[in-house]
Design a protein around this motif. Structure first.
Motif, PDB file in Angstrom:
ATOM      1  N   ALA A 269       5.381  -6.429   3.483  1.00 44.68           N
ATOM      2  CA  ALA A 269       3.925  -6.420   3.419  1.00 44.68           C
ATOM      3  C   ALA A 269       3.404  -5.389   2.427  1.00 44.68           C
ATOM      4  CB  ALA A 269       3.354  -6.148   4.803  1.00 44.68           C
ATOM      5  N   GLY A 270       4.287  -4.490   1.935  1.00 46.87           N
ATOM      6  CA  GLY A 270       3.862  -3.428   1.019  1.00 46.87           C
ATOM      7  C   GLY A 270       3.233  -3.995  -0.236  1.00 46.87           C
TER       8      GLY A 270
ATOM      9  N   ARG B 200       9.189  16.255  -0.273  1.00 49.73           N
ATOM     10  CA  ARG B 200       8.870  15.703  -1.595  1.00 49.73           C
ATOM     11  C   ARG B 200       9.119  14.202  -1.485  1.00 49.73           C
ATOM     12  NH1 ARG B 200       8.459  18.833  -6.422  1.00 49.73           N
ATOM     13  NH2 ARG B 200       9.166  20.697  -5.313  1.00 49.73           N
ATOM     14  N   VAL B 201       8.101  13.510  -0.959  1.00 46.69           N
ATOM     15  CA  VAL B 201       8.273  12.155  -0.442  1.00 46.69           C
ATOM     16  C   VAL B 201       8.856  11.184  -1.462  1.00 46.69           C
ATOM     17  CG1 VAL B 201       7.114  10.230   0.684  1.00 46.69           C
ATOM     18  CG2 VAL B 201       6.330  12.555   1.129  1.00 46.69           C
ATOM     19  N   GLY B 202       8.302  11.200  -2.675  1.00 43.10           N
ATOM     20  CA  GLY B 202       8.663  10.177  -3.652  1.00 43.10           C
ATOM     21  C   GLY B 202      10.124  10.204  -4.089  1.00 43.10           C
ATOM     22  N   ASN B 203      10.850  11.308  -3.822  1.00 44.30           N
ATOM     23  CA  ASN B 203      12.256  11.370  -4.250  1.00 44.30           C
ATOM     24  C   ASN B 203      13.114  10.265  -3.644  1.00 44.30           C
ATOM     25  OD1 ASN B 203      11.474  13.823  -5.368  1.00 44.30           O
ATOM     26  ND2 ASN B 203      13.378  14.852  -4.803  1.00 44.30           N
ATOM     27  N   VAL B 204      12.926   9.999  -2.339  1.00 43.46           N
ATOM     28  CA  VAL B 204      13.839   9.081  -1.653  1.00 43.46           C
ATOM     29  C   VAL B 204      13.742   7.651  -2.164  1.00 43.46           C
ATOM     30  CG1 VAL B 204      14.244  10.284   0.519  1.00 43.46           C
ATOM     31  CG2 VAL B 204      12.165   8.926   0.251  1.00 43.46           C
ATOM     32  N   SER B 205      12.560   7.255  -2.624  1.00 44.54           N
ATOM     33  CA  SER B 205      12.343   5.853  -2.992  1.00 44.54           C
ATOM     34  C   SER B 205      12.636   5.567  -4.462  1.00 44.54           C
ATOM     35  CB  SER B 205      10.890   5.473  -2.687  1.00 44.54           C
ATOM     36  OG  SER B 205      10.001   6.289  -3.436  1.00 44.54           O
ATOM     37  N   PHE B 206      13.052   6.601  -5.207  1.00 42.27           N
ATOM     38  CA  PHE B 206      13.297   6.486  -6.643  1.00 42.27           C
ATOM     39  C   PHE B 206      14.187   5.278  -6.966  1.00 42.27           C
ATOM     40  CE2 PHE B 206      15.729   7.964 -10.468  1.00 42.27           C
ATOM     41  CZ  PHE B 206      14.668   8.009 -11.351  1.00 42.27           C
ATOM     42  N   GLN B 207      13.764   4.504  -7.959  1.00 39.86           N
ATOM     43  CA  GLN B 207      14.511   3.336  -8.456  1.00 39.86           C
ATOM     44  C   GLN B 207      14.575   2.153  -7.490  1.00 39.86           C
ATOM     45  OE1 GLN B 207      18.276   4.790 -10.093  1.00 39.86           O
ATOM     46  NE2 GLN B 207      17.345   4.582 -12.122  1.00 39.86           N
ATOM     47  N   LEU B 208      13.788   2.196  -6.401  1.00 33.97           N
ATOM     48  CA  LEU B 208      13.700   1.011  -5.526  1.00 33.97           C
ATOM     49  C   LEU B 208      12.334   0.357  -5.702  1.00 33.97           C
ATOM     50  CD1 LEU B 208      15.401   2.266  -2.253  1.00 33.97           C
ATOM     51  CD2 LEU B 208      16.223   0.467  -3.793  1.00 33.97           C
ATOM     52  N   LEU B 213       5.723   1.535   0.349  1.00 35.73           N
ATOM     53  CA  LEU B 213       6.198   1.220   1.712  1.00 35.73           C
ATOM     54  C   LEU B 213       7.291   2.201   2.140  1.00 35.73           C
ATOM     55  CD1 LEU B 213       6.604  -0.551   4.262  1.00 35.73           C
ATOM     56  CD2 LEU B 213       8.038  -2.061   2.858  1.00 35.73           C
ATOM     57  N   LEU B 214       8.244   2.470   1.255  1.00 32.96           N
ATOM     58  CA  LEU B 214       9.330   3.401   1.590  1.00 32.96           C
ATOM     59  C   LEU B 214       8.777   4.807   1.844  1.00 32.96           C
ATOM     60  CD1 LEU B 214      11.916   2.118  -1.019  1.00 32.96           C
ATOM     61  CD2 LEU B 214      12.202   1.983   1.467  1.00 32.96           C
ATOM     62  N   ASP B 215       7.846   5.229   0.992  1.00 31.56           N
ATOM     63  CA  ASP B 215       7.302   6.584   1.120  1.00 31.56           C
ATOM     64  C   ASP B 215       6.522   6.745   2.426  1.00 31.56           C
ATOM     65  OD1 ASP B 215       8.440   7.080  -1.304  1.00 31.56           O
ATOM     66  OD2 ASP B 215       6.573   7.109  -2.440  1.00 31.56           O
ATOM     67  N   ARG B 216       5.716   5.735   2.768  1.00 31.19           N
ATOM     68  CA  ARG B 216       4.913   5.895   3.984  1.00 31.19           C
ATOM     69  C   ARG B 216       5.756   5.670   5.244  1.00 31.19           C
ATOM     70  NH1 ARG B 216       2.605   0.904   2.021  1.00 31.19           N
ATOM     71  NH2 ARG B 216       2.924  -0.815   3.458  1.00 31.19           N
ATOM     72  N   THR B 217       6.964   5.142   5.081  1.00 30.57           N
ATOM     73  CA  THR B 217       7.892   5.041   6.210  1.00 30.57           C
ATOM     74  C   THR B 217       8.695   6.331   6.352  1.00 30.57           C
ATOM     75  OG1 THR B 217       8.047   2.661   5.809  1.00 30.57           O
ATOM     76  CG2 THR B 217       9.738   3.630   7.222  1.00 30.57           C
ATOM     77  N   PHE B 218       9.055   6.948   5.230  1.00 30.97           N
ATOM     78  CA  PHE B 218       9.880   8.167   5.288  1.00 30.97           C
ATOM     79  C   PHE B 218       9.083   9.378   5.776  1.00 30.97           C
ATOM     80  CE2 PHE B 218      12.197  11.833   3.373  1.00 30.97           C
ATOM     81  CZ  PHE B 218      13.421  11.612   3.992  1.00 30.97           C
ATOM     82  N   LEU B 219       7.830   9.500   5.331  1.00 32.64           N
ATOM     83  CA  LEU B 219       7.074  10.717   5.661  1.00 32.64           C
ATOM     84  C   LEU B 219       6.935  10.930   7.176  1.00 32.64           C
ATOM     85  CD1 LEU B 219       5.533  13.245   4.897  1.00 32.64           C
ATOM     86  CD2 LEU B 219       3.548  11.846   4.326  1.00 32.64           C
ATOM     87  N   PRO B 234      -3.078  11.924  -2.056  1.00 35.95           N
ATOM     88  CA  PRO B 234      -3.959  11.790  -0.887  1.00 35.95           C
ATOM     89  C   PRO B 234      -4.996  10.681  -1.058  1.00 35.95           C
ATOM     90  CG  PRO B 234      -4.589  13.712  -2.168  1.00 35.95           C
ATOM     91  CD  PRO B 234      -3.335  13.174  -2.802  1.00 35.95           C
ATOM     92  N   CYS B 235      -5.116  10.131  -2.260  1.00 33.89           N
ATOM     93  CA  CYS B 235      -6.045   9.018  -2.472  1.00 33.89           C
ATOM     94  C   CYS B 235      -5.384   7.669  -2.185  1.00 33.89           C
ATOM     95  CB  CYS B 235      -6.586   9.046  -3.900  1.00 33.89           C
ATOM     96  SG  CYS B 235      -7.408  10.619  -4.277  1.00 33.89           S
ATOM     97  N   ASN B 236      -4.104   7.679  -1.807  1.00 27.00           N
ATOM     98  CA  ASN B 236      -3.409   6.456  -1.393  1.00 27.00           C
ATOM     99  C   ASN B 236      -3.687   6.236   0.096  1.00 27.00           C
ATOM    100  OD1 ASN B 236      -1.388   4.792  -0.189  1.00 27.00           O
ATOM    101  ND2 ASN B 236      -0.031   5.099  -1.930  1.00 27.00           N
ATOM    102  N   ASN B 237      -4.534   5.247   0.393  1.00 26.30           N
ATOM    103  CA  ASN B 237      -4.970   5.041   1.788  1.00 26.30           C
ATOM    104  C   ASN B 237      -3.812   4.688   2.703  1.00 26.30           C
ATOM    105  OD1 ASN B 237      -7.635   5.546   1.242  1.00 26.30           O
ATOM    106  ND2 ASN B 237      -8.115   3.398   0.800  1.00 26.30           N
ATOM    107  N   ASP B 238      -2.819   3.978   2.171  1.00 22.05           N
ATOM    108  CA  ASP B 238      -1.697   3.573   3.017  1.00 22.05           C
ATOM    109  C   ASP B 238      -0.915   4.786   3.513  1.00 22.05           C
ATOM    110  OD1 ASP B 238      -2.123   0.824   2.926  1.00 22.05           O
ATOM    111  OD2 ASP B 238      -0.975   0.594   1.070  1.00 22.05           O
ATOM    112  N   ILE B 239      -0.631   5.728   2.619  1.00 24.65           N
ATOM    113  CA  ILE B 239       0.159   6.879   3.066  1.00 24.65           C
ATOM    114  C   ILE B 239      -0.684   7.788   3.958  1.00 24.65           C
ATOM    115  CG2 ILE B 239      -0.141   8.523   1.129  1.00 24.65           C
ATOM    116  CD1 ILE B 239       3.085   8.735   1.440  1.00 24.65           C
ATOM    117  N   MET B 240      -1.985   7.880   3.680  1.00 24.27           N
ATOM    118  CA  MET B 240      -2.829   8.713   4.536  1.00 24.27           C
ATOM    119  C   MET B 240      -2.977   8.091   5.932  1.00 24.27           C
ATOM    120  SD  MET B 240      -3.420  11.484   2.951  1.00 24.27           S
ATOM    121  CE  MET B 240      -4.883  12.328   3.575  1.00 24.27           C
TER     122      MET B 240
END
Lengths: 272, 272
Positions: A269-270, B200-208, B213-219, B234-240
């Protein structure tokens, strides 16, 4: 969606949903079979059947649900009832190894259920509830889980047929309810590495708005803490996207191939 | 969005984004100030500034970014550079207590940075990297974190000014990278209860694909394990929305009031 590492118990065949109650009242097998097929296609490993809103005819309806699903599809069911008579009748109707949803640490009920469990070679969801008391702390949950596994193993069950349910409570009622459950998942996983741990996801979000968001946020936290089984709606794309992401992030999806495939097929859904 | 319990470092003022590079090239203060204001309104506690794509003029540009933001808004910045000269110039331009992003356990670099840290009363992001080696296991991360805190406390920093960054690695490279980082969060929180832990959220999802979706699941998993600070948009509503849900679920939002308010105001991306 390809099979997940998470064991999924599909929750949709529950008579508390209007469309299911209507199908039961009408004896409409096609609706029940459609719900079953949809959930299997979406990745369910067990299909929960619940007719608790019909206390007077629960045994008869539960057995009808079991036969209706299994006459069409070869799927193991999760027999969801607190009524021992309904459970007995439903187990007799069931083909293959059923999952009982659920037992708890209550001597009287345990004594009446264990013979049934043995007779039908069941798998069992065991809730960390002792004599009607739902624990508040992680420690109490772990303590009851250890006792439950002891009783069930002594009764002849294999560890892999035991699903411990630490019974999450709503965070709307107690702020630490979610954290205590997560601690319980982690400590039960640590103490009892070979059993399954079930996350009854919808419990935590009870009475709050935006439940789907809360549920899809809680489940990855529960999986990270040790849960390997969940009762969810596998037809909810948002929660299945969370599961796919969590499995990639937790190393339960080799080379992230299921995640990448699901993304390519547009099943996540992302938005990006 | 109301202030979160999570400390948020807004990542948008980074010259690797085309709109920021263009504003820098044009000397367009309004664009930078707009990005700063948006992030503060969305709940950022620090604003990261990064001009690493301009190696020849990094000091000058970083100082310009600091002055441009702070001439308009009273906000602490996260000075994001690996260049000690650029750091020095940017710190001299900064008003109030800055956050240095970042130091690591490398003797030579540490020796050149600690006097600056003391002179400007900085807070510090300390990465669990030793002499250029990024750890693989949780244990290595914890070991380096303990050494870093020891050095920084001896240099006079308060625990609350230390942000340990366990440097998550991409799960696309190693399947256990996410789990090892989560274990590191938990063990560092256990060993060092008073310091901050940064995800540092964005590190884990690098190259995927589907990184949001990965970032807002990992945080939320990182927050459950002990992270209290994150570098995000912080302007990304999904992660907030994920942050708001995670704080309600983890008991960091009394009576879930921030979550309920955000839901009522339509600020959660959840569909129900």
């Amino acid at each position: 969606m390809s099979p997940t590492a998470l064991t999924i118990i599909g929750e949709r065949i529950n008579a508390s949903r209007k469309s299911i109650a209507r199908a039961i009242d009408d004896g409409d097998e096609a609706v029940i079979q459609h719900e079953a097929g949809m959930q299997l296609d979406a990745g369910a490993n067990f299909l929960d059947v619940n007719a608790g809103i019909y206390p007077d005819r629960e045994a008869q309806i539960l057995a009808w649900l079991v036969r209706t699903v299994q006459s069409d599809l070869n799927a193991p069911l999760s027999i969801d009832t607190t009524n021992p008579d309904a459970l007995k009748v439903a187990l007799e109707a069931h083909q293959g190894k059923p999952l009982i949803n659920s037992i708890s640490l209550e001597k009287e009920r345990m004594d009446s259920l264990l013979p049934l469990v043995r007779e039908h070679s069941c798998a069992v969801i065991a809730q960390t509830i002792e004599s009607g008391h739902i624990p508040v702390t992680a420690e109490e949950r772990v303590d009851i889980a250890v006792q439950l596994v002891d009783v069930l193993v002594k009764a002849g069950l294999d560890a892999e047929d035991i699903y411990i349910d630490p019974v999450p409570q709503p965070v709307s009622m107690a702020g630490d309810a979610g954290m205590e459950t997560l601690k319980a998942f982690a400590e039960i996983r640590n103490r009892l590495p070979n059993i399954h741990i079930l996350c009854r996801v919808g419990n935590v979000s009870f009475q709050l708005p935006g439940r789907s968001l809360l549920d899809r946020t809680f489940l990855p936290m529960a999986m990270a803490a040790g849960a390997d089984t969940a009762i969810i709606d596998p037809c909810n794309n948002d929660i299945m996207a969370s599961v796919a992401a969590a499995e990639a992030l937790l190393g339960r999806d080799e080379f992230c191939m299921r995640y990448i495939t699901a993304h390519r097929e547009g099943k996540l859904a992302g938005k990006d």
